[in-house]
Design an enzyme around this catalytic site. Structure first.
Site, PDB file in Angstrom:
ATOM      1  N   LYS A 270       0.877  -1.394  -0.124  1.00 28.24           N
ATOM      2  CA  LYS A 270       0.027   0.108   0.054  1.00 28.24           C
ATOM      3  C   LYS A 270       0.923   1.391  -0.050  1.00 28.24           C
ATOM      4  O   LYS A 270       0.750   2.135  -0.929  1.00 28.24           O
ATOM      5  CB  LYS A 270      -0.942  -0.051   1.053  1.00 28.24           C
TER       6      LYS A 270
ATOM      7  N   GLN B 167      -4.354  -1.056   9.795  1.00 28.46           N
ATOM      8  CA  GLN B 167      -4.230  -2.577   9.114  1.00 28.46           C
ATOM      9  C   GLN B 167      -4.708  -3.521  10.191  1.00 28.46           C
ATOM     10  O   GLN B 167      -4.316  -3.561  11.442  1.00 28.46           O
ATOM     11  CB  GLN B 167      -2.617  -3.077   8.910  1.00 28.46           C
TER      12      GLN B 167
ATOM     13  N   ASP C 205     -10.949   3.117   4.730  1.00 24.07           N
ATOM     14  CA  ASP C 205     -11.155   1.873   4.711  1.00 24.07           C
ATOM     15  C   ASP C 205     -12.657   1.411   5.116  1.00 24.07           C
ATOM     16  O   ASP C 205     -12.821   0.450   5.060  1.00 24.07           O
ATOM     17  CB  ASP C 205     -10.208   1.302   5.798  1.00 24.07           C
TER      18      ASP C 205
END
Ligand code: NAD
Length: 279
Positions: A49, A93, A116
């Site tokens: 990413k 994450q 996200d």
């Protein structure tokens, strides 16, 4: 033989298209990625990413915390990023180490930086049909279906899995696109009863090669979200060799949904930057 959806190529097209939008911004989009612990798969995802964000000209920053970081320390990092005007998107994450209350920590991400789509606010906006940022994996699946002109409106879709990050938002996005959607999960006695009738099947159960040829109907669109490393090879939730001759379109693993997820994170971040700079 099925049309194999090339997620890598579609994702590359999407990220290429973002360059002009990045260039049009007065300052680069700021993406902050928070990683707690040393989970090897998470390390790989975070690195990918970061690399893609940098190649697109983002101001990408990474915050690594030790696996035993206390709740307050992770919360402090998220709060700092939430208040930082240079940060447009925050990605924590997952999975977080078990001693942390992931839901409580993620709730600290402001909805306009939740690229996200993981917070309850983002889920709420999605559930009333006005997504702020849809979670990247299901959003990527929708784009992949669109890339192959797979009809959704009026069709039947089955999602196997009901996690907050994949299954539930996947079902919601398909329903918003006017499919009739069924969700199967670990307590569904016989998911094949539903998948055998479906026009679209999204497998997101996290079970290697769960979906077999006899579980799908001829010509179905089969999307494989699963990722598993088995005997040094990446495979999905779909038995690709068995299902692909029968399906109409199918995604491979790797090279299907995975690259789309990262592309959607980039797109959401650019969108966050654009919205925050809008007058
Ligand atoms: P999860 O474990 O949180 O959820 C799995 C869901 O599947 C649960 O709701 C469970 O009820 C259901 N399930 C489990 N076994 C089942 C069975 N035998 N029959 C029917 N339903 C069953 O997992 P997740 O985070 O939603 O991820 C699912 C898979 O997708 C994993 O393999 C994960 O690695 C992968 N994943 C891939 C991407 C990507 O970018 N490609 C992104 C996120 C997750």
């Amino acid at each position: 033989m099925a049309l194999i959806l090339d997620g890598k190529a579609v994702a590359a097209g999407i990220t290429d298209g973002l360059r002009a939008r990045v260039a049009a911004l007065a300052r680069p989009p700021g993406l902050a990625v928070v990683l707690v612990g040393e989970d090897p798969a998470s390390q790989v995802y975070v690195r990918r990413k970061g690399e893609l964000a940098a190649s697109l000209g983002f101001a990408s920053t990474r915050f690594d915390l030790p696996a035993d970081a206390p709740h307050a320390a992770v919360a402090a990092v998220i709060d700092r990023l939430a208040a930082d005007p240079a940060v447009d998107g925050i990605l924590v994450q997952l999975p977080l180490p078990a001693h942390l209350d992931a839901v409580k920590l993620l709730e600290r991400i402001p909805v306009d930086k939740d690229v996200d789509g993981i917070t309850s606010s983002s889920a709420g906006w999605l559930s009333i049909g006005r997504p702020m940022f849809a979670p990247c994996t299901p959003k990527g699946v929708m784009r992949l279906l669109a890339s192959a002109n797979v009809p959704i409106a009026g069709r039947t879709a089955v999602v196997i899995g009901r996690s907050n990050i994949v299954g539930r938002p996947m079902a919601r996005l398909l329903e918003l696109a006017d499919a009739t959607v069924t969700i199967c999960h670990s307590r569904t006695p016989d998911f094949a009863k539903f998948t055998r009738e479906a026009d679209i099947v999204v497998a997101a159960a996290g079970r290697p090669r769960l979906l077999k040829s006899e579980h799908v109907r001829e010509g179905a669109a089969v999307i494989d979200v699963g990722i598993h490393r088995v005997d040094g090879k990446l495979i999905g939730d779909v038995d690709f060799a068995a299902v692909s001759p029968k399906s109409g379109v199918i995604t491979p693993v790797p090279g299907g949904v995975g690259p789309m997820t990262i592309a959607m994170l980039m797109e959401n971040t650019v969108e966050a930057a654009e919205r925050r700079r809008a007058p």
